[in-house]
Design an enzyme around this catalytic site. Structure first.
Site, PDB file in Angstrom:
ATOM      1  N   HIS A  69       1.870   4.337  -2.855  1.00 44.70           N
ATOM      2  CA  HIS A  69       1.682   5.816  -2.461  1.00 44.70           C
ATOM      3  C   HIS A  69       3.233   6.401  -3.109  1.00 44.70           C
ATOM      4  O   HIS A  69       3.380   7.614  -3.822  1.00 44.70           O
ATOM      5  CB  HIS A  69       1.607   6.154  -1.065  1.00 44.70           C
ATOM      6  N   HIS A  88       0.873  -1.292  -0.197  1.00 45.37           N
ATOM      7  CA  HIS A  88      -0.053   0.069   0.063  1.00 45.37           C
ATOM      8  C   HIS A  88       0.840   1.217   0.022  1.00 45.37           C
ATOM      9  O   HIS A  88       0.744   2.030  -0.934  1.00 45.37           O
ATOM     10  CB  HIS A  88      -0.899   0.009   1.227  1.00 45.37           C
ATOM     11  N   GLU A  89       1.785   1.504   1.072  1.00 40.61           N
ATOM     12  CA  GLU A  89       2.597   2.679   1.084  1.00 40.61           C
ATOM     13  C   GLU A  89       3.511   2.786  -0.234  1.00 40.61           C
ATOM     14  O   GLU A  89       3.999   3.909  -0.460  1.00 40.61           O
ATOM     15  CB  GLU A  89       3.207   2.493   2.593  1.00 40.61           C
ATOM     16  N   GLU A 122      -4.690   7.792  -3.057  1.00 47.17           N
ATOM     17  CA  GLU A 122      -5.131   6.662  -2.468  1.00 47.17           C
ATOM     18  C   GLU A 122      -5.433   5.702  -3.474  1.00 47.17           C
ATOM     19  O   GLU A 122      -5.179   4.412  -3.267  1.00 47.17           O
ATOM     20  CB  GLU A 122      -6.245   6.766  -1.327  1.00 47.17           C
TER      21      GLU A 122
END
Ligand code: ZN
Length: 498
Positions: A266, A262-263, A292
């Site tokens: 980003h 997820h990160e 997001e």
């Protein structure tokens, strides 16, 4: 207009961007390496930076330069920078500097109070901080102006152009199909066994494997770092220095592995921005919702997909031989896609996740409007959890104290998470149409084709296109819930034997 006017404007804009970048570096440090007693000094440093940034943004000289440039610039880069800085400037001049400084200081202290209150599951200890921040943000909304709904003024900061009526309509449309789908899955003939992800996963192996996955999808560790923090996040101080964090739990596979995907998603957005436009809107992300969409796309659409694990599962078994050595790929893939109502948003599956956001959106709006009293937040939270997900938190730590956002003085941010899921679905559908053999490529470990598609369609444009323009440009349609619902049913039907 002469070029020197634009150059003078740009020099000021870059300083504003640099101040924000220093602020984000100090924030990163506060969450990772700062010793506990550094808090007082850090609060002062961050308050100073917040007020310096505010002075620069609201500077009358910047307003004069904008007046001179508007209507006279024509190339897309200049147009974008002028349009977006006008937006920043107009917002800033409406908010008194003293209010900015008070919010910065209040939120630094509230974050510390929240961490302690959450550890003790003691909402009343956090309540005075929440009351203060909410009051300060009401003042901000009133300074900015709104058509009767303060929430609109706050939401617009994170998702330019979105308004609460539009968000409420999307959420209202999602609620029923999602709840129905959860019930369908729970009654399905085939049920994943999520307990295999609750075995022992040694921390060193998790870290090694997580770094390997982040690098494989294209995160450049020469231009970024991975560290540990209580609350995973990614902060960009520039495309050459993108820092993200995770947390390791030896008794749970998902926290670090999917947290890192997820990160890192980003991070890929930040690293994909155009460095020649650093510190200016053309070199910055469009909105939090679009940000997001990138993290969710890599975490879920790719990272929880079958092709991804066709490629990585052998390696994963070698890293965790005790836990996964005897687990077939089908069982593993079903387990990482287990759907069940749960208490904690960041650990929620793809189907129930948006219902967690609906709860926060409705509660925040009611709090801002004064329809829910601060002391009633825990009971209001629990009641909504029950209504939306059919579960009731046992305490405030797994209820209304689970998220850091309110302690940061951030209200109106949560909807961007659900919007991110919807954007991600629409982008992923478009990517699959543009790259017909995308699944095969992912199965072979070719992540570059998708990454480059995202970069050239989204990242490289900075803020050139507003969120709604970007969605229309890429998918040919406005944002809707349909691609997301299609994605869910296509993906989960075979897993659950529907
Ligand atoms: Zn995120």
């Amino acid at each position: 207009m002469s070029d020197t006017t634009y150059e003078a404007f740009l020099a000021r804009v870059r300083e504003i961007g640099q101040l924000a970048s220093i602020e984000s570096l100090l924030d990163w440090d506060s969450e990772t390496y700062m010793p506990p007693n550094g808090l007082g000094v850090r609060a002062e440093q961050l308050a100073l930076l917040a007020s310096l940034g505010h002075q620069r943004r609201s500077d009358p000289r910047l307003g004069e330069l904008l007046d001179q440039l508007e209507g006279r610039v024509s190339d897309p880069v200049q147009l974008t920078n002028v349009r977006e800085v006008r937006r920043l400037h107009d917002r800033a001049v409406k908010i008194p500097e003293d209010l900015v400084r008070r919010i910065s200081r209040a939120s630094t202290l509230a974050k510390a109070a929240w961490a302690k209150a959450r550890a003790e599951s003691n909402f009343p200890a956090f309540a005075p901080h929440l009351r203060e921040l909410l009051e300060l943000k009401r003042q901000v909304a009133d300074c900015l102006g709104h058509g009767g709904d303060r929430y609109d003024a706050l939401l617009d900061e994170y998702e330019p152009g979105a308004d609460s009526a539009q968000v409420a309509a999307l959420f209202a449309a999602l609620r029923e199909p999602l709840s129905r789908f959860v019930r369908q899955l729970q009654a399905a003939p085939r049920q994943p066994d999520p307990s295999i992800l609750r075995r022992r996963f040694p921390r060193e192996a998790q870290e090694r494997f997580a770094r390997r996955l982040a690098a494989a999808i294209g995160f450049d560790f020469q231009s970024g770092r991975l560290d540990v923090s209580n609350h995973p996040f990614c902060s960009g101080t520039g495309s050459g220095d993108v820092r993200f964090t995770t947390r390791y739990r030896e008794d749970f596979f998902n926290a670090a592995i999917f947290g890192v995907l997820h990160e890192a998603g980003h991070g890929l957005y930040e690293q994909g921005l155009d460095p020649q436009h650093a510190f200016t809107p053309m070199g910055q992300a469009v909105s939090l919702g679009i940000h997001e969409s990138q993290s969710r796309l890599w975490e879920n659409f790719v990272g929880r997909g079958r092709p991804f694990w066709d490629h990585f599962y052998g390696e994963c078994q070698r890293e965790f031989p005790e836990a996964l050595g005897g687990v077939p790929l089908d069982s593993f893939h079903a387990a990482v896609n287990h759907v069940a109502p749960s208490m904690i948003r960041v650990e929620a599956d793809e189907v129930t996740y948006n219902l967690h956001i609906v709860l926060r959106f409705e509660l925040e709006r009611a709090l801002l409007a004064g329809q829910v009293a601060i002391e009633d937040v825990p009971s209001a939270w629990n009641q909504k959890m029950n209504e939306l997900l059919g579960v009731t938190p046992r305490n405030d730590a797994e209820g209304c104290l689970q998220d850091i956002h309110w302690a940061m003085g951030i209200f109106g941010y949560f909807p961007t998470y659900a919007l991110g899921n919807l954007y991600a679905a629409q982008f992923f559908e478009a990517a699959n149409a543009a790259i017909p053999d995308l699944s095969d490529r992912l199965r072979r470990g070719d992540f570059q084709t998708l990454r480059e598609w995202l970069r050239s369609n989204i990242h490289i444009h900075g803020q050139r296109y507003r969120p709604d323009e970007l969605v229309a440009r890429i998918s040919g349609r406005p944002l809707s819930i349909e691609p997301f619902l299609r994605y869910l049913s296509d993906k989960f039907a075979p897993i659950y034997g529907l």
